[in-house]
Design an enzyme around this catalytic site. Structure first.
Site, PDB file in Angstrom:
ATOM      1  N   VAL A   1       0.856  -1.196   0.000  1.00 41.87           N
ATOM      2  CA  VAL A   1       0.000   0.000   0.000  1.00 41.87           C
ATOM      3  C   VAL A   1       0.888   1.241   0.000  1.00 41.87           C
ATOM      4  CG1 VAL A   1      -1.828   1.273   1.199  1.00 41.87           C
ATOM      5  CG2 VAL A   1      -1.769  -1.222   1.330  1.00 41.87           C
TER       6      VAL A   1
ATOM      7  N   LYS B   1      -6.230  -1.813  -1.712  1.00 44.40           N
ATOM      8  CA  LYS B   1      -5.435  -1.109  -0.682  1.00 44.40           C
ATOM      9  C   LYS B   1      -6.320  -0.693   0.485  1.00 44.40           C
ATOM     10  CE  LYS B   1      -2.146   0.531  -4.126  1.00 44.40           C
ATOM     11  NZ  LYS B   1      -1.898   1.601  -5.088  1.00 44.40           N
TER      12      LYS B   1
END
Ligand SMILES: NC(=O)c1ccc[n+]([C@@H]2O[C@H](COP(=O)([O-])OP(=O)(O)OC[C@H]3O[C@@H](n4cnc5c(N)ncnc54)[C@H](OP(=O)(O)O)[C@@H]3O)[C@@H](O)[C@H]2O)c1
Length: 438
Positions: free
Chosen positions: A142, A215
């Site tokens: 992420v 994410k």
């Protein structure tokens, strides 16, 4: 180059098996080579890439590795007793999932940057890591080079995070910045993003919000200690955002961004990705081009913002190397990173039950009584109007509304009822508003 302590510490070499040697994998190999001595000081051992799997053995690669380190057989790496750590940088669900599970079953810790794997098969891989007692590190999954995962998992463990609001996809942020600063339409901005290498030839995963949703699922899982998978995340992309939407937002003091939002309210989690207008004064409004930024909110820390390069080989590789050093250090000292944090089983709130603020632009008939008719539909569904004004006259008459915070389901019902009114010619634009009201 090493001092005495470093020389003592680095007697052992940890052998890294690299699955994938593309944009990120190659950058990892270069950093491990270029910074070998400094990394050994931090890790307490040397880190050496000894084997690499790729699809195409003929492809030229700018990496300091001998030709005989390469194979097309990832399985032979994860099964190799000489490999201490597996670093998965293939991308996609398969064969990454199968290889990561096999590496863990073989007792090897794994470092990965694969958001798709974690957001869709996180339970499998974390269970396997727990069963084998090995580390599974994923800082790069992420926001690329922005050190967010370990900050959430470790540094912020003393906080009860309430909300995460972020720009986690650089491609769409670049496109929206182009539209906003050059007045381009979506297609032109996407074409420019592709020409500059910010968007893939097939941009679906980015522009339709799949990448940001994966994410968002990972961030929500860590922040709220519960499993959130990609399919739990409500998702809208940016393909329908028009130049007119952006111009309208600007005129009213807003910027349009694709946001990933994860919230904890009354013990339930909501996770969503959609374009939204945010006030120009909000810190996320000034995040331009392909940059990422994530806002974390909690009662003790207030608001924290993580900002930086969410993609690119070198920035992302620094996150991978940070994980490799930690994992290698644990192999030497016998420690372990914090494992899976999904200890709770929280309810996922359906999108209709979430609350938000909305901007609505209606083309309407220009005659007395129209505003009252429309306001009645808002009232009937319990959606209260914060601001309303008219723009243009006659054929051009437009009514613009900004609501107070309201329930999504009630707002959508209102819009449906408005579409059915004969006085409403068209719902010209509908955008959520974030970052304004508490
Ligand atoms: N690029 C970024 O900015 C970024 C940022 C954050 C996270 N990530 C994540 O990092 C991971 C790697 O991304 P990347 O950009 O480096 O990808 P990439 O440039 O496409 O590289 C993928 C590598 O994996 C190899 N590969 C792919 N499928 C394979 C298969 N079935 N068998 C064997 N080898 C295979 C490819 O081999 P060939 O070279 O022979 O084709 C290539 O070396 C992904 O999970 C991605 O989401 C990337």
């Amino acid at each position: 180059m090493l001092d005495r302590r470093g020389a003592e510490l680095s007697e052992r070499t940890i052998r890294v098996g690299l699955l994938g040697c593309g944009t990120v994998g190659a950058a990892v190999a270069r950093i491990l080579d270029a910074h070998a001595d400094e990394l050994a000081l931090r890790a307490g051992c040397r880190l050496q890439v000894t084997r690499v799997s790729v699809r195409d053995l003929e492809r030229r690669r700018d990496v300091p590795l001998p030709a005989d380190a390469f194979t097309t057989d990832g399985g032979s790496i994860v099964d190799d007793p000489q490999i201490d750590v597996v670093c998965e940088l293939l991308g996609g669900l398969e064969p990454a999932r199968a290889l990561v599970l096999r590496a863990l079953a073989n007792g090897k810790p794994v470092v990965t940057g694969n958001k798709e794997l974690l957001a869709n098969a996180g339970k499998d891989v974390f269970d396997a890591a727990d069963a084998s007692g090995q580390d599974l590190a994923f800082e790069a999954a992420v926001a690329g080079g922005v050190p967010l995962i370990r900050s959430l998992k470790e540094s912020l463990v003393g906080e009860r995070i309430q909300r995460i609001l972020g720009i986690v996809n650089g491609t769409t942020n670049f496109i929206l910045t182009e539209m906003s600063e050059h007045g381009s339409g979506f297609v032109d901005a996407l074409t420019r993003a592709q020409a500059l290498g910010y968007a893939e030839a097939d941009p679906t995963a980015d522009v339709e919000g799949f990448d940001a949703a994966a994410k968002c699922a990972i961030l929500a899982s860590i922040a709220f200690n519960t499993r959130v998978v990609a399919g739990d995340v409500y998702r809208e992309g940016i393909a329908d955002v028009t130049a007119q939407d952006i111009a309208d937002a600007q005129r009213m003091g807003y910027v349009v961004k694709l946001l990933a939002i994860a919230e904890l309210e009354d013990g339930a989690v909501s996770a969503r990705v959609h374009p939204a207008m945010i006030p120009q004064a909000h810190p996320l409004a000034s995040v331009r081009d392909a940059f990422n930024a994530v806002f974390v909110e909690g009662p003790n820390i207030g608001q924290l913002m993580f900002y930086g390069r969410g993609a690119g080989g070198d920035p992302t590789a620094t996150a991978v190397v940070g994980d490799l050093v930690q994992v290698a250090r644990n192999l030497v000292t016998g420690g372990r990173m914090i494992g899976c944090t999904c200890a709770l089983d929280r309810r996922i709130r359906p999108m209709d039950d979430t609350r938000g603020q909305y901007y609505l632009n209606l083309h309407v008939e220009d005659r007395p009584g129209v505003l009252a008719e429309i306001a009645q539909e808002f009232g009937r569904n319990g959606v209260s109007i914060e601001r309303v004004w008219q723009e243009g006259f006659g054929e051009e008459a437009t009514l613009v509304f900004i609501t107070h915070r309201a329930q999504e389901g009630a707002f959508q019902k209102t819009v449906q009822a408005l579409r059915d009114l004969s006085s409403v010619r068209a719902v010209a634009s509908l955008l959520r508003v974030e970052g304004e009201e508490g």
